[in-house]
Design a protein around this motif. Structure first.
Motif, PDB file in Angstrom:
ATOM      1  N   VAL A   1       0.828  -1.012  -0.382  1.00 30.27           N
ATOM      2  CA  VAL A   1       0.243   0.353   0.211  1.00 30.27           C
ATOM      3  C   VAL A   1       1.054   1.291   0.452  1.00 30.27           C
ATOM      4  O   VAL A   1       0.607   1.941  -0.616  1.00 30.27           O
ATOM      5  CB  VAL A   1      -0.638   0.207   1.489  1.00 30.27           C
ATOM      6  N   ALA A   2       1.571   1.241   0.702  1.00 34.21           N
ATOM      7  CA  ALA A   2       2.686   2.040   0.595  1.00 34.21           C
ATOM      8  C   ALA A   2       3.730   2.720  -0.684  1.00 34.21           C
ATOM      9  O   ALA A   2       3.717   4.224  -0.730  1.00 34.21           O
ATOM     10  CB  ALA A   2       3.742   2.236   2.159  1.00 34.21           C
ATOM     11  N   ASP A   3       4.143   1.790  -1.174  1.00 39.94           N
ATOM     12  CA  ASP A   3       4.701   1.448  -2.718  1.00 39.94           C
ATOM     13  C   ASP A   3       3.859   2.428  -3.705  1.00 39.94           C
ATOM     14  O   ASP A   3       4.235   3.277  -4.177  1.00 39.94           O
ATOM     15  CB  ASP A   3       5.345   0.510  -2.794  1.00 39.94           C
ATOM     16  N   ILE A   4       2.434   1.626  -3.803  1.00 44.84           N
ATOM     17  CA  ILE A   4       1.969   2.428  -4.810  1.00 44.84           C
ATOM     18  C   ILE A   4       1.507   3.532  -4.351  1.00 44.84           C
ATOM     19  O   ILE A   4       1.536   4.435  -5.402  1.00 44.84           O
ATOM     20  CB  ILE A   4       0.283   1.441  -4.390  1.00 44.84           C
ATOM     21  N   LEU A   5       1.077   3.980  -3.362  1.00 49.54           N
ATOM     22  CA  LEU A   5       0.506   5.597  -2.238  1.00 49.54           C
ATOM     23  C   LEU A   5       1.823   6.365  -3.281  1.00 49.54           C
ATOM     24  O   LEU A   5       1.461   7.000  -3.837  1.00 49.54           O
ATOM     25  CB  LEU A   5       0.285   5.722  -0.997  1.00 49.54           C
ATOM     26  N   GLN A   6       3.189   6.052  -2.580  1.00 47.86           N
ATOM     27  CA  GLN A   6       3.934   6.896  -2.851  1.00 47.86           C
ATOM     28  C   GLN A   6       4.291   7.039  -4.565  1.00 47.86           C
ATOM     29  O   GLN A   6       5.041   7.870  -5.402  1.00 47.86           O
ATOM     30  CB  GLN A   6       5.294   6.439  -2.675  1.00 47.86           C
ATOM     31  N   THR A   7       3.852   5.531  -5.377  1.00 51.02           N
ATOM     32  CA  THR A   7       4.216   5.848  -6.664  1.00 51.02           C
ATOM     33  C   THR A   7       3.313   6.364  -7.814  1.00 51.02           C
ATOM     34  O   THR A   7       3.809   7.924  -8.604  1.00 51.02           O
ATOM     35  CB  THR A   7       4.554   4.389  -7.383  1.00 51.02           C
ATOM     36  N   LEU A   8       2.496   6.474  -7.144  1.00 48.93           N
ATOM     37  CA  LEU A   8       0.732   7.384  -7.661  1.00 48.93           C
ATOM     38  C   LEU A   8       0.789   8.642  -7.036  1.00 48.93           C
ATOM     39  O   LEU A   8       1.132   9.880  -8.266  1.00 48.93           O
ATOM     40  CB  LEU A   8      -0.243   7.004  -7.014  1.00 48.93           C
ATOM     41  N   LYS A   9       1.631   8.825  -5.873  1.00 50.86           N
ATOM     42  CA  LYS A   9       1.992  10.670  -6.015  1.00 50.86           C
ATOM     43  C   LYS A   9       2.969  11.595  -6.725  1.00 50.86           C
ATOM     44  O   LYS A   9       3.161  12.617  -7.221  1.00 50.86           O
ATOM     45  CB  LYS A   9       2.216  11.304  -4.727  1.00 50.86           C
ATOM     46  N   SER A  10       3.623  10.126  -7.003  1.00 54.72           N
ATOM     47  CA  SER A  10       5.166  10.988  -7.946  1.00 54.72           C
ATOM     48  C   SER A  10       4.668  11.128  -8.958  1.00 54.72           C
ATOM     49  O   SER A  10       5.344  12.059 -10.033  1.00 54.72           O
ATOM     50  CB  SER A  10       6.271   9.887  -8.074  1.00 54.72           C
ATOM     51  N   ARG A  11       3.537   9.956  -9.936  1.00 53.59           N
ATOM     52  CA  ARG A  11       2.997  10.341 -10.944  1.00 53.59           C
ATOM     53  C   ARG A  11       1.799  11.105 -10.746  1.00 53.59           C
ATOM     54  O   ARG A  11       1.578  11.866 -12.190  1.00 53.59           O
ATOM     55  CB  ARG A  11       2.391   9.013 -11.443  1.00 53.59           C
ATOM     56  N   SER A  12       1.070  12.156 -10.260  1.00 51.36           N
ATOM     57  CA  SER A  12       0.538  12.897 -10.127  1.00 51.36           C
ATOM     58  C   SER A  12       0.566  14.026  -9.835  1.00 51.36           C
ATOM     59  O   SER A  12       1.398  14.661  -9.385  1.00 51.36           O
ATOM     60  CB  SER A  12      -0.334  13.015  -8.625  1.00 51.36           C
ATOM     61  N   ALA A  13       0.908  15.147 -11.403  1.00 52.41           N
ATOM     62  CA  ALA A  13       1.117  16.366 -11.573  1.00 52.41           C
ATOM     63  C   ALA A  13       0.355  17.168 -12.388  1.00 52.41           C
ATOM     64  O   ALA A  13      -1.075  16.873 -12.440  1.00 52.41           O
ATOM     65  CB  ALA A  13       2.220  16.173 -12.664  1.00 52.41           C
ATOM     66  N   VAL A  14       0.275  18.380 -12.698  1.00 51.29           N
ATOM     67  CA  VAL A  14      -0.158  19.528 -13.546  1.00 51.29           C
ATOM     68  C   VAL A  14      -0.995  18.274 -14.637  1.00 51.29           C
ATOM     69  O   VAL A  14       0.367  18.251 -15.887  1.00 51.29           O
ATOM     70  CB  VAL A  14      -0.033  20.799 -13.612  1.00 51.29           C
ATOM     71  N   GLY A  15      -1.992  18.152 -15.113  1.00 52.41           N
ATOM     72  CA  GLY A  15      -2.406  17.329 -16.379  1.00 52.41           C
ATOM     73  C   GLY A  15      -3.144  16.307 -16.271  1.00 52.41           C
ATOM     74  O   GLY A  15      -3.125  15.541 -16.965  1.00 52.41           O
ATOM     75  N   THR A  16      -2.456  15.790 -14.708  1.00 51.47           N
ATOM     76  CA  THR A  16      -2.638  14.064 -14.790  1.00 51.47           C
ATOM     77  C   THR A  16      -4.509  14.052 -13.613  1.00 51.47           C
ATOM     78  O   THR A  16      -4.823  14.927 -13.684  1.00 51.47           O
ATOM     79  CB  THR A  16      -2.401  14.147 -13.155  1.00 51.47           C
ATOM     80  N   ASN A  17      -5.015  13.095 -15.027  1.00 52.93           N
ATOM     81  CA  ASN A  17      -6.809  13.241 -14.557  1.00 52.93           C
ATOM     82  C   ASN A  17      -6.457  11.720 -13.641  1.00 52.93           C
ATOM     83  O   ASN A  17      -6.223  10.917 -13.132  1.00 52.93           O
ATOM     84  CB  ASN A  17      -6.773  12.649 -16.216  1.00 52.93           C
ATOM     85  N   LEU A  18      -7.899  11.752 -12.799  1.00 46.88           N
ATOM     86  CA  LEU A  18      -8.253  11.274 -11.716  1.00 46.88           C
ATOM     87  C   LEU A  18      -8.192   9.873 -11.997  1.00 46.88           C
ATOM     88  O   LEU A  18      -8.432   8.749 -11.608  1.00 46.88           O
ATOM     89  CB  LEU A  18      -9.070  12.156 -10.625  1.00 46.88           C
ATOM     90  N   LEU A  19      -9.099   9.649 -13.141  1.00 46.69           N
ATOM     91  CA  LEU A  19      -8.738   8.722 -14.067  1.00 46.69           C
ATOM     92  C   LEU A  19      -7.565   8.057 -13.854  1.00 46.69           C
ATOM     93  O   LEU A  19      -7.780   6.287 -14.095  1.00 46.69           O
ATOM     94  CB  LEU A  19      -9.822   8.644 -15.378  1.00 46.69           C
ATOM     95  N   ASP A  20      -6.635   8.237 -14.643  1.00 44.37           N
ATOM     96  CA  ASP A  20      -5.211   7.811 -14.703  1.00 44.37           C
ATOM     97  C   ASP A  20      -5.770   7.935 -13.753  1.00 44.37           C
ATOM     98  O   ASP A  20      -4.489   5.892 -13.274  1.00 44.37           O
ATOM     99  CB  ASP A  20      -4.397   8.925 -15.799  1.00 44.37           C
ATOM    100  N   ILE A  21      -5.031   7.885 -12.360  1.00 43.86           N
ATOM    101  CA  ILE A  21      -4.754   7.969 -11.644  1.00 43.86           C
ATOM    102  C   ILE A  21      -5.290   5.863 -10.574  1.00 43.86           C
ATOM    103  O   ILE A  21      -4.753   5.200 -10.146  1.00 43.86           O
ATOM    104  CB  ILE A  21      -4.990   8.295  -9.854  1.00 43.86           C
ATOM    105  N   ASP A  22      -6.727   6.257 -10.603  1.00 43.41           N
ATOM    106  CA  ASP A  22      -8.095   4.348 -10.721  1.00 43.41           C
ATOM    107  C   ASP A  22      -7.283   3.817 -11.201  1.00 43.41           C
ATOM    108  O   ASP A  22      -6.077   2.676 -11.023  1.00 43.41           O
ATOM    109  CB  ASP A  22      -8.701   5.214 -10.650  1.00 43.41           C
ATOM    110  N   ARG A  23      -6.425   3.957 -12.697  1.00 44.90           N
ATOM    111  CA  ARG A  23      -6.395   2.974 -13.435  1.00 44.90           C
ATOM    112  C   ARG A  23      -4.503   2.461 -13.455  1.00 44.90           C
ATOM    113  O   ARG A  23      -4.747   1.178 -13.446  1.00 44.90           O
ATOM    114  CB  ARG A  23      -6.439   3.370 -14.764  1.00 44.90           C
TER     115      ARG A  23
END
Length: 260
Positions: free
Chosen positions: A20-42
């Protein structure tokens, strides 16, 4: 139901917590201006599947939601604080994002949430809010241990939040975890010390301070899930799963770099 894990189950819980910790940190690193919430979910769904795990949210259908949830992760932005249903929204500079993820693997669940700001703009008030939830979370963890009571944790969390000037809602809070995501005991984010269930080694708790800047009241979106501040103010949310041990409390959802 309150589950007490044996050493084998606790070992599995550590593995799930690390995932869980690894996934959250990976998602945080990918969450940038222009990222869509549906991409985060995917992305979350793909990483969970690759790990041979399952999200606790896809089939989640409690009495308070309009279920099933149907997504892999909760994505709450700005005035959304809990149960944020991913939708077609593109992150903007300065957005305050909370990601809440609960995963089951090997028959044991771990649950964690992080809040962070996207892009280069970091409104000071938002930074302060996130810091308050993180400090409250660590105060709650410090109060946990064998023989302590739920009220000790709640009091520690609530003291930090109230001293920082934030109203506290106690309808949703921390909870037990184990073979399922939500179990007893409920852990309110404010309470009286010396009260409530006495903690025992083998108990898993998900502690989750969350706040809204100027209100303790929330409203529910038309999606039936997303909870937003009633005034439209910003919000923040931090969460760890901990295991009560003979020596105190062990954080199971620490990012890998936090161990080094």
């Amino acid at each position: 139901m309150i589950e007490i894990l044996n050493p084998t189950d606790l070992s599995r819980a550590r593995d799930t917590g690390a995932l869980v910790a690894d996934i959250l940190q990976t998602l945080k690193s990918r969450s940038a201006v222009g990222t869509n919430l549906l991409d985060i979910d995917r992305w979350a769904g793909a990483m969970i599947a690759e790990a041979g795990a399952s999200s606790c949210y896809v089939d989640y259908e409690p009495s308070f939601g309009r279920g099933p949830f149907g997504h892999y992760i909760c994505t709450s932005v700005n005035d959304a604080v809990l149960h944020g249903l991913p939708y077609d929204y593109t992150l903007a500079d300065g957005d305050l994002v909370s990601l809440d993820l609960a995963v089951s693997r090997g028959g044991v669940v771990a649950d964690s949430a992080i809040s962070f700001i996207v892009g280069d703009s970091a409104p000071p008030e938002s930074v302060t809010m996130i810091s308050a939830t993180e400090r409250a979370l660590h105060a709650g963890i410090a109060a946990a241990g064998p023989g302590a009571r739920i009220g000790d944790i709640s009091h520690a969390i609530g003291s930090v939040l109230s001293e920082a000037g934030y109203p506290i809602n106690t309808e949703f809070g921390g909870h037990g975890v184990g073979s399922t995501m939500h179990q007893d005991p409920h852990v309110p984010n404010a309470g009286r010390p010396g009260r409530g269930y006495r903690l025992r080694p083998g108990l898993l708790l998900a502690l989750e301070p969350w706040i809204m800047a100027d209100t303790a009241e929330f409203v529910t979106d038309a999606d039936g899930w997303t909870l937003r501040s009633a005034t439209g103010c910003r919000t923040a949310h931090s969460e760890h799963t901990i295991a009560i041990t003979r020596d105190g409390a062990e954080i199971l959802t620490l990012p890998e770099q936090a161990h080094s």
